[in-house]
Design a protein around this motif. Structure first.
Motif, PDB file in Angstrom:
ATOM      1  N   VAL A  69       0.829  -1.207   0.000  1.00 35.09           N
ATOM      2  CA  VAL A  69       0.000   0.000   0.000  1.00 35.09           C
ATOM      3  C   VAL A  69       0.861   1.254   0.000  1.00 35.09           C
ATOM      4  O   VAL A  69       1.889   1.311   0.669  1.00 35.09           O
ATOM      5  CB  VAL A  69      -0.951   0.000   1.221  1.00 35.09           C
ATOM      6  N   THR A  70       0.399   2.258  -0.748  1.00 38.91           N
ATOM      7  CA  THR A  70       0.937   3.611  -0.667  1.00 38.91           C
ATOM      8  C   THR A  70      -0.162   4.499  -0.122  1.00 38.91           C
ATOM      9  O   THR A  70      -1.272   4.526  -0.668  1.00 38.91           O
ATOM     10  CB  THR A  70       1.395   4.125  -2.042  1.00 38.91           C
ATOM     11  N   VAL A  71       0.133   5.205   0.969  1.00 39.11           N
ATOM     12  CA  VAL A  71      -0.779   6.191   1.533  1.00 39.11           C
ATOM     13  C   VAL A  71      -0.279   7.540   1.027  1.00 39.11           C
ATOM     14  O   VAL A  71       0.847   7.934   1.309  1.00 39.11           O
ATOM     15  CB  VAL A  71      -0.792   6.132   3.076  1.00 39.11           C
ATOM     16  N   GLY A  72      -1.117   8.238   0.276  1.00 35.25           N
ATOM     17  CA  GLY A  72      -0.709   9.456  -0.408  1.00 35.25           C
ATOM     18  C   GLY A  72      -0.499  10.647   0.514  1.00 35.25           C
ATOM     19  O   GLY A  72      -0.884  10.646   1.688  1.00 35.25           O
ATOM     20  N   GLU A  73       0.087  11.682  -0.056  1.00 38.38           N
ATOM     21  CA  GLU A  73       0.405  12.911   0.671  1.00 38.38           C
ATOM     22  C   GLU A  73      -0.850  13.508   1.309  1.00 38.38           C
ATOM     23  O   GLU A  73      -1.891  13.658   0.666  1.00 38.38           O
ATOM     24  CB  GLU A  73       1.019  13.931  -0.288  1.00 38.38           C
ATOM     25  N   GLY A  74      -0.757  13.795   2.607  1.00 37.92           N
ATOM     26  CA  GLY A  74      -1.847  14.424   3.330  1.00 37.92           C
ATOM     27  C   GLY A  74      -3.054  13.540   3.574  1.00 37.92           C
ATOM     28  O   GLY A  74      -4.070  14.006   4.097  1.00 37.92           O
ATOM     29  N   ALA A  75      -2.983  12.267   3.221  1.00 39.09           N
ATOM     30  CA  ALA A  75      -4.113  11.359   3.432  1.00 39.09           C
ATOM     31  C   ALA A  75      -4.262  11.039   4.916  1.00 39.09           C
ATOM     32  O   ALA A  75      -3.312  11.150   5.692  1.00 39.09           O
ATOM     33  CB  ALA A  75      -3.924  10.071   2.630  1.00 39.09           C
ATOM     34  N   VAL A  76      -5.474  10.635   5.301  1.00 42.46           N
ATOM     35  CA  VAL A  76      -5.761  10.254   6.683  1.00 42.46           C
ATOM     36  C   VAL A  76      -6.363   8.852   6.683  1.00 42.46           C
ATOM     37  O   VAL A  76      -7.348   8.598   5.985  1.00 42.46           O
ATOM     38  CB  VAL A  76      -6.751  11.239   7.349  1.00 42.46           C
ATOM     39  N   VAL A  77      -5.758   7.969   7.470  1.00 41.59           N
ATOM     40  CA  VAL A  77      -6.316   6.640   7.706  1.00 41.59           C
ATOM     41  C   VAL A  77      -6.849   6.685   9.125  1.00 41.59           C
ATOM     42  O   VAL A  77      -6.088   6.772  10.088  1.00 41.59           O
ATOM     43  CB  VAL A  77      -5.248   5.538   7.521  1.00 41.59           C
ATOM     44  N   GLY A  78      -8.170   6.682   9.269  1.00 44.44           N
ATOM     45  CA  GLY A  78      -8.817   6.886  10.558  1.00 44.44           C
ATOM     46  C   GLY A  78      -8.593   5.753  11.546  1.00 44.44           C
ATOM     47  O   GLY A  78      -8.165   4.650  11.187  1.00 44.44           O
ATOM     48  N   ALA A  79      -8.907   6.036  12.788  1.00 46.64           N
ATOM     49  CA  ALA A  79      -8.743   5.084  13.875  1.00 46.64           C
ATOM     50  C   ALA A  79      -9.400   3.748  13.542  1.00 46.64           C
ATOM     51  O   ALA A  79     -10.531   3.709  13.057  1.00 46.64           O
ATOM     52  CB  ALA A  79      -9.324   5.642  15.166  1.00 46.64           C
TER      53      ALA A  79
ATOM     54  N   PRO B 223     -15.336   1.154   9.266  1.00 48.92           N
ATOM     55  CA  PRO B 223     -16.795   1.017   9.186  1.00 48.92           C
ATOM     56  C   PRO B 223     -17.422   1.385  10.531  1.00 48.92           C
ATOM     57  O   PRO B 223     -16.833   1.147  11.594  1.00 48.92           O
ATOM     58  CB  PRO B 223     -16.995  -0.465   8.893  1.00 48.92           C
ATOM     59  N   ALA B 224     -18.581   1.986  10.468  1.00 46.24           N
ATOM     60  CA  ALA B 224     -19.276   2.385  11.702  1.00 46.24           C
ATOM     61  C   ALA B 224     -19.581   1.158  12.550  1.00 46.24           C
ATOM     62  O   ALA B 224     -19.947   0.099  12.032  1.00 46.24           O
ATOM     63  CB  ALA B 224     -20.566   3.126  11.357  1.00 46.24           C
ATOM     64  N   ALA B 225     -19.437   1.318  13.827  1.00 45.34           N
ATOM     65  CA  ALA B 225     -19.737   0.220  14.747  1.00 45.34           C
ATOM     66  C   ALA B 225     -21.240  -0.026  14.766  1.00 45.34           C
ATOM     67  O   ALA B 225     -22.044   0.896  14.589  1.00 45.34           O
ATOM     68  CB  ALA B 225     -19.260   0.575  16.159  1.00 45.34           C
TER      69      ALA B 225
END
Length: 178
Positions: A146-156, A173-175
């Motif tokens: 995987v590449t996570v791009g510039e300024g991207a956010v991978v949430g909790a 995904p929402a609980a």
């Protein structure tokens, strides 16, 4: 669709290169890695230990205690990045982290996997890249290739199995509501 019967005794690890010899791997695993994970090890000393074992770490980068790094010689981190308590960089292959990146507490970056259709369950590894300014939040997981791009956010708690374009947000995904 058929299934594969695993024959784990036939696993060889073919094609996998640790990147260093047995003595350096042992010195890292037995002495340096536990020392640098300690809460008693100051961050500057931790960075020196990692660099001594081949990690490329930019100025101003903060690596907190209890960060697990499988092979430091397969790690590159830019300037002014943060790696939080309890993060795990399972870098069987290279992990490249840009500048001003936040890898939050308990996050996992895992470059390793196995070939599910191979009875010997051989490795299916690939590098991970996290571009400048990205944020991998609390307990998020980024998998191999995987590449996570510039300024991207991978949430909790999110699980990322595909590239994340620059500036994008990936949320878990929402609980389920109880």
């Amino acid at each position: 669709m058929g299934h594969t019967t695993r024959r784990l005794a036939t696993f060889t690890g073919r094609g996998y290169d640790k990147g260093r010899g047995t003595l350096q791997c042992a010195a890292w695993a037995l002495v340096a890695e536990p020392l640098q994970r300690s809460v008693l090890c100051p961050p500057r000393v931790r960075t020196r230990i990692l660099r001594a074992f081949g990690a490329q770490i930019g100025e101003g980068t903060l690596i907190r205690h209890d960060v697990r790094i499988h092979w430091p010689w397969k790690l590159s981190v830019g300037e002014n990045s943060w790696i939080g308590v309890g993060a795990w960089l399972l870098n069987l292959e290279p992990v490249t982290i840009g500048s001003d990146v936040c890898i939050s507490q308990g996050a996992m970056l895992c470059t390793g996997s196995h070939r599910a259709d191979d009875p010997a369950f051989e490795f299916d590894n690939a590098p991970i890249t996290v571009a400048d300014g990205a944020w991998i939040a609390l307990r998020a997981t980024v998998l191999r290739g995987v590449t996570v791009g510039e300024g991207a956010v991978v949430g909790a708690t999110a699980l990322v199995t595909r590239d994340v374009p620059a500036g994008e947000r990936v949320l878990a995904p929402a609980a389920a509501r109880v």
